[in-house]
Write a protein that holds these residues in place. Structure first.
Motif, PDB file in Angstrom:
ATOM      1  N   GLN A   1       0.823  -1.215   0.000  1.00  0.00           N
ATOM      2  CA  GLN A   1       0.000   0.000   0.000  1.00  0.00           C
ATOM      3  C   GLN A   1       0.854   1.260   0.000  1.00  0.00           C
ATOM      4  O   GLN A   1       1.964   1.268   0.531  1.00  0.00           O
ATOM      5  CB  GLN A   1      -0.900   0.005   1.239  1.00  0.00           C
ATOM      6  N   GLU A   2       0.274   2.313  -0.587  1.00  0.00           N
ATOM      7  CA  GLU A   2       0.981   3.586  -0.636  1.00  0.00           C
ATOM      8  C   GLU A   2       1.075   4.181   0.769  1.00  0.00           C
ATOM      9  O   GLU A   2       0.135   4.077   1.561  1.00  0.00           O
ATOM     10  CB  GLU A   2       0.197   4.535  -1.544  1.00  0.00           C
ATOM     11  N   LYS A   3       2.208   4.809   1.064  1.00  0.00           N
ATOM     12  CA  LYS A   3       2.361   5.469   2.362  1.00  0.00           C
ATOM     13  C   LYS A   3       1.731   6.858   2.278  1.00  0.00           C
ATOM     14  O   LYS A   3       2.155   7.671   1.459  1.00  0.00           O
ATOM     15  CB  LYS A   3       3.837   5.601   2.727  1.00  0.00           C
ATOM     16  N   THR A   4       0.746   7.090   3.106  1.00  0.00           N
ATOM     17  CA  THR A   4       0.110   8.408   3.139  1.00  0.00           C
ATOM     18  C   THR A   4       0.684   9.179   4.327  1.00  0.00           C
ATOM     19  O   THR A   4       1.382   8.605   5.171  1.00  0.00           O
ATOM     20  CB  THR A   4      -1.403   8.257   3.347  1.00  0.00           C
ATOM     21  N   LEU A   5       0.326  10.459   4.408  1.00  0.00           N
ATOM     22  CA  LEU A   5       0.803  11.270   5.534  1.00  0.00           C
ATOM     23  C   LEU A   5       0.367  10.638   6.855  1.00  0.00           C
ATOM     24  O   LEU A   5       1.130  10.556   7.812  1.00  0.00           O
ATOM     25  CB  LEU A   5       0.246  12.692   5.409  1.00  0.00           C
ATOM     26  N   GLU A   6      -0.875  10.161   6.861  1.00  0.00           N
ATOM     27  CA  GLU A   6      -1.416   9.542   8.082  1.00  0.00           C
ATOM     28  C   GLU A   6      -0.596   8.297   8.473  1.00  0.00           C
ATOM     29  O   GLU A   6      -0.240   8.111   9.629  1.00  0.00           O
ATOM     30  CB  GLU A   6      -2.856   9.146   7.792  1.00  0.00           C
ATOM     31  N   LYS A   7      -0.268   7.479   7.469  1.00  0.00           N
ATOM     32  CA  LYS A   7       0.509   6.267   7.767  1.00  0.00           C
ATOM     33  C   LYS A   7       1.937   6.622   8.183  1.00  0.00           C
ATOM     34  O   LYS A   7       2.531   5.956   9.033  1.00  0.00           O
ATOM     35  CB  LYS A   7       0.537   5.334   6.551  1.00  0.00           C
ATOM     36  N   LEU A   8       2.484   7.665   7.576  1.00  0.00           N
ATOM     37  CA  LEU A   8       3.858   8.047   7.916  1.00  0.00           C
ATOM     38  C   LEU A   8       3.967   8.498   9.371  1.00  0.00           C
ATOM     39  O   LEU A   8       5.012   8.372   9.995  1.00  0.00           O
ATOM     40  CB  LEU A   8       4.355   9.141   6.971  1.00  0.00           C
TER      41      LEU A   8
ATOM     42  N   GLN B   1       2.834   7.066  11.796  1.00  0.00           N
ATOM     43  CA  GLN B   1       3.082   5.861  12.614  1.00  0.00           C
ATOM     44  C   GLN B   1       4.255   5.039  12.064  1.00  0.00           C
ATOM     45  O   GLN B   1       4.467   3.916  12.501  1.00  0.00           O
ATOM     46  CB  GLN B   1       1.823   4.971  12.632  1.00  0.00           C
ATOM     47  N   ASP B   2       4.963   5.589  11.105  1.00  0.00           N
ATOM     48  CA  ASP B   2       6.025   4.826  10.444  1.00  0.00           C
ATOM     49  C   ASP B   2       7.180   4.554  11.422  1.00  0.00           C
ATOM     50  O   ASP B   2       7.755   5.493  11.998  1.00  0.00           O
ATOM     51  CB  ASP B   2       6.541   5.651   9.254  1.00  0.00           C
ATOM     52  N   PRO B   3       7.540   3.273  11.630  1.00  0.00           N
ATOM     53  CA  PRO B   3       8.585   2.981  12.616  1.00  0.00           C
ATOM     54  C   PRO B   3       9.909   3.688  12.317  1.00  0.00           C
ATOM     55  O   PRO B   3      10.564   4.187  13.225  1.00  0.00           O
ATOM     56  CB  PRO B   3       8.748   1.452  12.530  1.00  0.00           C
ATOM     57  N   GLN B   4      10.297   3.751  11.050  1.00  0.00           N
ATOM     58  CA  GLN B   4      11.597   4.373  10.747  1.00  0.00           C
ATOM     59  C   GLN B   4      11.609   5.846  11.199  1.00  0.00           C
ATOM     60  O   GLN B   4      12.555   6.300  11.847  1.00  0.00           O
ATOM     61  CB  GLN B   4      11.890   4.298   9.246  1.00  0.00           C
ATOM     62  N   LEU B   5      10.543   6.574  10.869  1.00  0.00           N
ATOM     63  CA  LEU B   5      10.530   7.997  11.208  1.00  0.00           C
ATOM     64  C   LEU B   5      10.455   8.197  12.719  1.00  0.00           C
ATOM     65  O   LEU B   5      11.102   9.081  13.282  1.00  0.00           O
ATOM     66  CB  LEU B   5       9.355   8.699  10.514  1.00  0.00           C
ATOM     67  N   ARG B   6       9.667   7.343  13.372  1.00  0.00           N
ATOM     68  CA  ARG B   6       9.553   7.465  14.836  1.00  0.00           C
ATOM     69  C   ARG B   6      10.885   7.130  15.512  1.00  0.00           C
ATOM     70  O   ARG B   6      11.271   7.760  16.493  1.00  0.00           O
ATOM     71  CB  ARG B   6       8.438   6.557  15.367  1.00  0.00           C
ATOM     72  N   ILE B   7      11.584   6.139  14.992  1.00  0.00           N
ATOM     73  CA  ILE B   7      12.887   5.789  15.583  1.00  0.00           C
ATOM     74  C   ILE B   7      13.888   6.929  15.345  1.00  0.00           C
ATOM     75  O   ILE B   7      14.691   7.258  16.222  1.00  0.00           O
ATOM     76  CB  ILE B   7      13.398   4.437  15.025  1.00  0.00           C
ATOM     77  N   TYR B   8      13.826   7.556  14.188  1.00  0.00           N
ATOM     78  CA  TYR B   8      14.709   8.708  13.933  1.00  0.00           C
ATOM     79  C   TYR B   8      14.437   9.809  14.961  1.00  0.00           C
ATOM     80  O   TYR B   8      15.365  10.418  15.489  1.00  0.00           O
ATOM     81  CB  TYR B   8      14.479   9.262  12.520  1.00  0.00           C
ATOM     82  N   HIS B   9      13.167  10.076  15.195  1.00  0.00           N
ATOM     83  CA  HIS B   9      12.843  11.109  16.179  1.00  0.00           C
ATOM     84  C   HIS B   9      13.337  10.704  17.564  1.00  0.00           C
ATOM     85  O   HIS B   9      13.925  11.509  18.295  1.00  0.00           O
ATOM     86  CB  HIS B   9      11.320  11.351  16.214  1.00  0.00           C
TER      87      HIS B   9
ATOM     88  N   GLY C   1       7.289  13.636  -3.756  1.00  0.00           N
ATOM     89  CA  GLY C   1       7.940  14.745  -3.056  1.00  0.00           C
ATOM     90  C   GLY C   1       7.991  14.567  -1.549  1.00  0.00           C
ATOM     91  O   GLY C   1       7.996  13.453  -1.042  1.00  0.00           O
ATOM     92  N   ALA C   2       8.009  15.705  -0.853  1.00  0.00           N
ATOM     93  CA  ALA C   2       8.291  15.672   0.591  1.00  0.00           C
ATOM     94  C   ALA C   2       7.029  15.553   1.433  1.00  0.00           C
ATOM     95  O   ALA C   2       5.985  16.132   1.108  1.00  0.00           O
ATOM     96  CB  ALA C   2       9.048  16.931   0.974  1.00  0.00           C
ATOM     97  N   PHE C   3       7.152  14.809   2.497  1.00  0.00           N
ATOM     98  CA  PHE C   3       6.094  14.682   3.508  1.00  0.00           C
ATOM     99  C   PHE C   3       6.753  14.994   4.841  1.00  0.00           C
ATOM    100  O   PHE C   3       7.768  14.388   5.180  1.00  0.00           O
ATOM    101  CB  PHE C   3       5.540  13.253   3.544  1.00  0.00           C
ATOM    102  N   SER C   4       6.193  15.940   5.580  1.00  0.00           N
ATOM    103  CA  SER C   4       6.812  16.319   6.857  1.00  0.00           C
ATOM    104  C   SER C   4       5.894  15.956   8.014  1.00  0.00           C
ATOM    105  O   SER C   4       4.705  16.272   8.000  1.00  0.00           O
ATOM    106  CB  SER C   4       7.081  17.825   6.892  1.00  0.00           C
ATOM    107  N   ILE C   5       6.479  15.285   8.978  1.00  0.00           N
ATOM    108  CA  ILE C   5       5.736  14.880  10.171  1.00  0.00           C
ATOM    109  C   ILE C   5       6.355  15.622  11.352  1.00  0.00           C
ATOM    110  O   ILE C   5       7.584  15.706  11.438  1.00  0.00           O
ATOM    111  CB  ILE C   5       5.898  13.360  10.447  1.00  0.00           C
ATOM    112  N   CYS C   6       5.521  16.122  12.243  1.00  0.00           N
ATOM    113  CA  CYS C   6       6.051  16.830  13.410  1.00  0.00           C
ATOM    114  C   CYS C   6       5.943  15.960  14.647  1.00  0.00           C
ATOM    115  O   CYS C   6       4.891  15.364  14.896  1.00  0.00           O
ATOM    116  CB  CYS C   6       5.286  18.128  13.644  1.00  0.00           C
TER     117      CYS C   6
END
Ligand code: SF4
Length: 325
Positions: A172-179, A181-189, A213-218
Motif C-alpha cells: 500500500q501507498e504510504k500516506t501522511l497519516e501512515k507516515l 506511525q512509520d517505525p523508521q521515522l519514529r525511531i529517527y525522532h 515529493g516531501a512529507f513532513s511529520i512533526c
C-alpha cells in the motif's frame, strides 16, 4: 536470514542508484557544514579533497557514480543509470525552490549515526549461544541522512528516498497519516531526541524524490512514550518467537534472494525436499528460507542459529548505508 544469521543478499540496482544519490547529497551537506565552520576544504572518503567554494557538482556526481559502479559489479551499468542518478540529484536539490538543498540549510549533522541502548528493564535480553551467554539491552542503531536546525528549539531531519512511496510489506501507498506511525521515522525522532536533548521539537521530512515529493511529520517529546511502546511490543514479539512465521507471497521467488537460492555445500549442505505438498517440489533442493524453516522445526531455533550463522558474523553487526562491503 540477514540480521540473525548474517547472510547477505546481493543489492539491487535501484537501491544502489539510491546510494549514489545519497552520497552526493551527503557531500553537499558537508560542503555547507564546512562553510559554517569557516573551513576551506574537507576530505571525503570517496572523492577526496573538496574545496567548499570551488567545486563542480557534475564532477562530484561522476566521481561518486564511478566509485560505486566499480564496487557493485554484479549489475550491467548503462548510460541511462548515470542519467537517472544525475537527474535525481538535481530533482532533490531543486525541489520547491531548493527547500531541501543541504547548502540552503543550517546543518547540525550529515549522516548522523546512532547506537542507543534502551536502559529500561523491559529492554533486557539474555540468550545462551554456542559461544556462551549473550546478554544486554536492546539498542537501536541506524544512520539519519541529515539533521538541520530550524531554530534553537526545533530541528528538521531530512531523509531522501529514490524508490516508490510504498509499504513493501503490504503493497500500500504510504500516506501522511501512515507516515505518522512509520517505525523508521519514529525511531529517527527517538534517536535525535536522545542525541540532542535540548531541542524540543522535531520535524521529520521524508522526500520521495521520484514519487510524490516531501512529507513532513512533526514530533515532540510527548511522542517518545508511544515510540518506546512500539519498540517494546516489537521487541517482545521477536524475543518470544521460537518459530518465525514465513511471510509467503509472490515476492518470495521473484524478489527475495533467500526464496530464489539454495545452500551450496560451501558451509551448509542443501537438503532435498522429501515431503509432498510443500512450496518446493518433492526431490528438488529446498530454498534457503525453506531449509532454515524446516530445520527450526526439527532442531529448534537455538541449534539452527548455532549451525547456520555465517562464520565470523555476530548479531550486533551494523552495516552503514553507502558501505560497499
Ligand atoms: S522467501 Fe519469502 S518468507 Fe522466506 S525470507 Fe524471503 S520473503 Fe520471507
Amino acid at each position: 536470514m540477514e540480521y540473525v544469521l548474517g547472510y547477505r543478499s546481493p543489492s539491487n540496482k535501484k537501491a544502489d542508484k539510491g546510494t549514489i544519490v545519497h552520497k552526493v547529497l551527503e557531500i553537499l551537506a558537508y560542503v555547507k557544514l564546512n562553510i559554517q565552520n569557516k573551513e576551506d576544504f574537507f576530505i571525503d572518503d570517496i572523492i577526496g579533497k573538496v574545496l567548499v567554494n570551488k567545486y563542480n557538482l557534475n564532477t562530484i556526481i561522476e566521481k561518486v557514480y564511478n566509485y560505486y559502479t566499480s564496487k557493485f559489479t554484479h549489475h550491467e551499468w548503462e548510460v541511462k543509470d548515470y542519467k537517472d542518478c544525475h537527474s535525481w540529484v538535481y530533482k532533490a536539490l531543486e525541489y520547491n525552490n531548493g527547500m531541501f538543498d543541504p547548502r540552503n540549510r543550517d546543518i547540525i549533522c550529515p549522516e548522523q549515526h546512532f547506537d542507543i541502548e534502551i536502559a529500561k528493564p523491559w529492554a533486557k535480553y539474555k540468550y545462551d549461544t554456542s559461544e556462551g551467554p549473550l546478554e544486554g539491552n536492546l539498542a537501536i542503531k541506524g544512520t539519519i541522512d541529515l539533521i538541520t536546525r530550524v531554530d534553537d528549539k526545533t530541528m528538521e531531519i531530512i531523509d531522501w528516498k529514490t524508490g516508490r512511496r510504498l509499504d513493501w510489506a503490504t503493497g500500500q501507498e504510504k500516506t501522511l497519516e501512515k507516515l505518522q506511525q512509520d517505525p523508521q521515522l519514529r525511531i529517527y525522532h527517538y534517536a535525535a531526541s536522545h542525541l540532542y536533548p535540548d531541542i524540543d521539537h522535531c520535524m521529520v521530512s521524508i522526500n520521495f524524490i521520484n514519487d510524490g515529493g516531501a512529507f513532513s511529520i512533526c514530533f515532540d517529546k510527548k511522542d517518545l512514550a508511544q515510540t518506546e511502546q512500539m519498540l517494546r511490543s516489537k521487541f517482545e514479539i521477536i524475543k518470544n518467537t521460537q518459530k518465525p512465521k514465513l511471510n509467503k507471497t509472490w515476492k518470495c521467488n521473484k524478489l527475495c534472494h533467500f526464496g530464489k537460492t539454495t545452500f551450496d555445500n560451501s558451509q551448509i549442505p542443501p537438503v532435498a525436499e522429501y515431503r509432498e505438498g510443500q512450496v518446493c517440489k518433492k526431490d528438488s533442493y529446498m530454498t534457503k528460507c525453506e531449509q532454515v524453516k524446516h530445520d527450526i522445526e526439527l532442531k529448534g531455533i537455538k541449534n539452527v542459529v548455532a549451525q547456520y550463522t555465517v562464520p565470523g558474523y555476530t548479531v550486533g553487526k551494523y552495516k552503514a548505508p553507502g558501505s560497499a562491503e
